[in-house]
Design a protein around this motif. Structure first.
Motif, PDB file in Angstrom:
ATOM      1  N   GLU A   1      -8.398  -6.960  38.504  1.00 42.86           N
ATOM      2  CA  GLU A   1      -8.499  -8.598  38.100  1.00 42.86           C
ATOM      3  C   GLU A   1      -8.382 -10.025  37.851  1.00 42.86           C
ATOM      4  N   ILE A   2      -6.978  -9.609  38.244  1.00 41.64           N
ATOM      5  CA  ILE A   2      -6.414 -11.574  38.573  1.00 41.64           C
ATOM      6  C   ILE A   2      -6.942 -12.165  39.727  1.00 41.64           C
ATOM      7  N   LEU A   3      -6.857 -11.343  41.219  1.00 42.11           N
ATOM      8  CA  LEU A   3      -7.390 -11.492  42.653  1.00 42.11           C
ATOM      9  C   LEU A   3      -8.457 -11.922  42.963  1.00 42.11           C
ATOM     10  N   ASN A   4      -8.990 -10.917  42.050  1.00 38.46           N
ATOM     11  CA  ASN A   4     -10.897 -10.948  41.716  1.00 38.46           C
ATOM     12  C   ASN A   4     -11.624 -10.847  43.755  1.00 38.46           C
ATOM     13  N   PRO A   5     -11.120  -9.483  43.821  1.00 38.02           N
ATOM     14  CA  PRO A   5     -10.998  -9.082  45.837  1.00 38.02           C
ATOM     15  C   PRO A   5     -12.907  -8.558  45.830  1.00 38.02           C
ATOM     16  N   ALA A   6     -12.972  -9.524  47.202  1.00 30.63           N
ATOM     17  CA  ALA A   6     -14.621  -8.581  47.199  1.00 30.63           C
ATOM     18  C   ALA A   6     -14.719  -8.018  47.063  1.00 30.63           C
ATOM     19  N   ARG A   7     -15.360  -6.570  46.456  1.00 24.38           N
ATOM     20  CA  ARG A   7     -16.313  -5.768  46.050  1.00 24.38           C
ATOM     21  C   ARG A   7     -16.585  -4.655  47.229  1.00 24.38           C
ATOM     22  N   SER A   8     -16.510  -3.956  47.685  1.00 27.49           N
ATOM     23  CA  SER A   8     -17.289  -2.417  47.841  1.00 27.49           C
ATOM     24  C   SER A   8     -17.319  -1.385  47.787  1.00 27.49           C
ATOM     25  N   MET A   9     -18.521  -0.885  47.606  1.00 28.35           N
ATOM     26  CA  MET A   9     -17.934   0.360  47.401  1.00 28.35           C
ATOM     27  C   MET A   9     -17.161   1.585  48.876  1.00 28.35           C
ATOM     28  N   ALA A  10     -17.449   0.733  50.039  1.00 25.41           N
ATOM     29  CA  ALA A  10     -16.754   1.572  51.406  1.00 25.41           C
ATOM     30  C   ALA A  10     -15.645   1.620  51.039  1.00 25.41           C
ATOM     31  N   ARG A  11     -14.887   0.993  50.427  1.00 21.34           N
ATOM     32  CA  ARG A  11     -13.109   0.428  50.810  1.00 21.34           C
ATOM     33  C   ARG A  11     -12.739   0.166  50.200  1.00 21.34           C
ATOM     34  N   HIS A  12     -11.348   0.377  49.311  1.00 21.65           N
ATOM     35  CA  HIS A  12     -10.031  -0.598  48.177  1.00 21.65           C
ATOM     36  C   HIS A  12     -10.959  -1.404  48.177  1.00 21.65           C
ATOM     37  N   PRO A  13      -9.949  -2.283  46.554  1.00 16.88           N
ATOM     38  CA  PRO A  13     -10.304  -3.811  46.965  1.00 16.88           C
ATOM     39  C   PRO A  13      -9.420  -4.774  47.526  1.00 16.88           C
ATOM     40  N   LEU A  14      -7.690  -3.746  47.403  1.00 14.84           N
ATOM     41  CA  LEU A  14      -6.626  -4.556  48.477  1.00 14.84           C
ATOM     42  C   LEU A  14      -6.192  -4.221  49.582  1.00 14.84           C
ATOM     43  N   PHE A  15      -6.600  -2.572  49.646  1.00 18.02           N
ATOM     44  CA  PHE A  15      -5.592  -2.574  50.462  1.00 18.02           C
ATOM     45  C   PHE A  15      -6.309  -1.014  50.716  1.00 18.02           C
ATOM     46  N   GLN A  16      -6.033  -0.481  52.645  1.00 18.24           N
ATOM     47  CA  GLN A  16      -6.708   0.813  52.981  1.00 18.24           C
ATOM     48  C   GLN A  16      -5.586   1.599  53.014  1.00 18.24           C
ATOM     49  N   VAL A  17      -4.308   1.267  53.987  1.00 15.15           N
ATOM     50  CA  VAL A  17      -3.419   1.828  53.934  1.00 15.15           C
ATOM     51  C   VAL A  17      -2.659   1.932  53.340  1.00 15.15           C
ATOM     52  N   VAL A  18      -1.851   3.498  52.944  1.00 14.26           N
ATOM     53  CA  VAL A  18      -0.859   3.177  51.658  1.00 14.26           C
ATOM     54  C   VAL A  18       0.483   4.566  52.299  1.00 14.26           C
ATOM     55  N   LEU A  19       1.803   3.801  52.355  1.00 11.37           N
ATOM     56  CA  LEU A  19       3.707   4.677  52.531  1.00 11.37           C
ATOM     57  C   LEU A  19       3.952   4.608  51.304  1.00 11.37           C
ATOM     58  N   SER A  20       3.822   5.927  50.722  1.00 14.74           N
ATOM     59  CA  SER A  20       4.777   6.037  49.107  1.00 14.74           C
ATOM     60  C   SER A  20       6.174   7.117  50.002  1.00 14.74           C
ATOM     61  N   PHE A  21       6.937   6.735  49.207  1.00 20.76           N
ATOM     62  CA  PHE A  21       8.092   7.145  49.024  1.00 20.76           C
ATOM     63  C   PHE A  21       8.914   7.695  47.609  1.00 20.76           C
ATOM     64  N   GLN A  22       8.649   9.031  47.253  1.00 19.42           N
ATOM     65  CA  GLN A  22       9.121   8.812  46.015  1.00 19.42           C
ATOM     66  C   GLN A  22      11.001   9.074  46.552  1.00 19.42           C
ATOM     67  N   ASN A  23      11.849   8.893  45.821  1.00 21.86           N
ATOM     68  CA  ASN A  23      13.121   9.636  45.446  1.00 21.86           C
ATOM     69  C   ASN A  23      13.750   9.663  44.183  1.00 21.86           C
ATOM     70  N   ASN A  24      12.690   9.421  43.518  1.00 23.69           N
ATOM     71  CA  ASN A  24      13.404   9.813  42.245  1.00 23.69           C
ATOM     72  C   ASN A  24      13.583  11.155  41.964  1.00 23.69           C
ATOM     73  N   PRO A  25      14.109  11.905  41.177  1.00 20.37           N
ATOM     74  CA  PRO A  25      14.632  13.339  40.807  1.00 20.37           C
ATOM     75  C   PRO A  25      12.949  14.025  39.950  1.00 20.37           C
ATOM     76  N   GLU A  26      13.131  14.828  40.623  1.00 16.09           N
ATOM     77  CA  GLU A  26      12.047  16.058  40.384  1.00 16.09           C
ATOM     78  C   GLU A  26      12.305  16.171  38.633  1.00 16.09           C
ATOM     79  N   ALA A  27      10.463  16.228  38.352  1.00 14.70           N
ATOM     80  CA  ALA A  27      10.880  15.808  36.481  1.00 14.70           C
ATOM     81  C   ALA A  27      10.533  17.972  36.497  1.00 14.70           C
ATOM     82  N   ARG A  28      12.193  18.249  35.250  1.00 14.67           N
ATOM     83  CA  ARG A  28      11.552  19.345  35.240  1.00 14.67           C
ATOM     84  C   ARG A  28      11.720  19.602  33.911  1.00 14.67           C
TER      85      ARG A  28
END
Length: 175
Positions: free
Chosen positions: A23-50
């Motif tokens: 909302e603050i950045l208010n990027p140009a919107r398109s239904m064809a893509r995410h408003p801020l980025f198209q590529v994600v690299l996610s690294f989870q190193n938290n202990p598994e919740a049990r």
């Protein structure tokens, strides 16, 4: 140092809801893509919740949606054995089927694995020294696509290549 400073500044605002950021950045919107980025690299190193109860153990289970949220996502999850010793990293690649075919996705995953293996094998080497191409890809790139003219990367710099090309064709448009 600049990356570290930027990351630490971002962590100071990590509780800001993503929707508010959009909302603050208010990027140009398109239904064809995410408003801020198209590529994600996610690294989870938290202990598994049990959840351990008398006679009952609960934990998170992946729930695939069957639809890629982003064009390309690489999810890495650190694993540990029951005694807490490192058990490796599990990876999953998710991609938009209208942008990537399975062979391309496998190629991307292979290159990432090749990069990680090279970095682990020689952690003191510059990241640019890690080779992400296999022999076939390198041969295609250097012989077929480059017309058989591969610069000697050990002795050639980009400015030197630019100067040599300008000397070959001084009247040609540069850009």
């Amino acid at each position: 140092a600049r990356v570290k400073e930027t990351d630490l500044a971002a962590y100071a605002h990590q509780d800001l809801p993503f929707e508010r950021l959009v909302e603050i950045l208010n990027p140009a919107r398109s239904m064809a893509r995410h408003p801020l980025f198209q590529v994600v690299l996610s690294f989870q190193n938290n202990p598994e919740a049990r959840l351990e109860l008398d006679g009952l153990t609960g934990g998170a289970e992946p729930l695939p949606s069957g639809v890629a949220k982003y064009d390309l996502s690489l999810y890495l999850q650190e694993r540990h054995s029951d005694d807490g010793t490192p058990g490796g990293i599990e990876a999953a690649l998710e991609y938009a089927l209208d942008l990537f075919d399975p062979d391309t996705a496998v190629s991307i995953a292979d290159r990432f694995e090749r990069l990680v293996r090279a970095l682990v094998a020689d952690p003191d080497a510059p990241i640019g020294a890690a080779d992400v191409l296999d022999r076939t890809e390198r041969r295609t790139l250097l012989r077929r696509w480059a017309g058989g003219r591969a610069p000697d990367a050990e002795r050639t710099t980009i400015p030197a290549l630019f100067e040599a090309r300008a000397a070959e064709r001084p009247g040609a448009v540069a850009v």
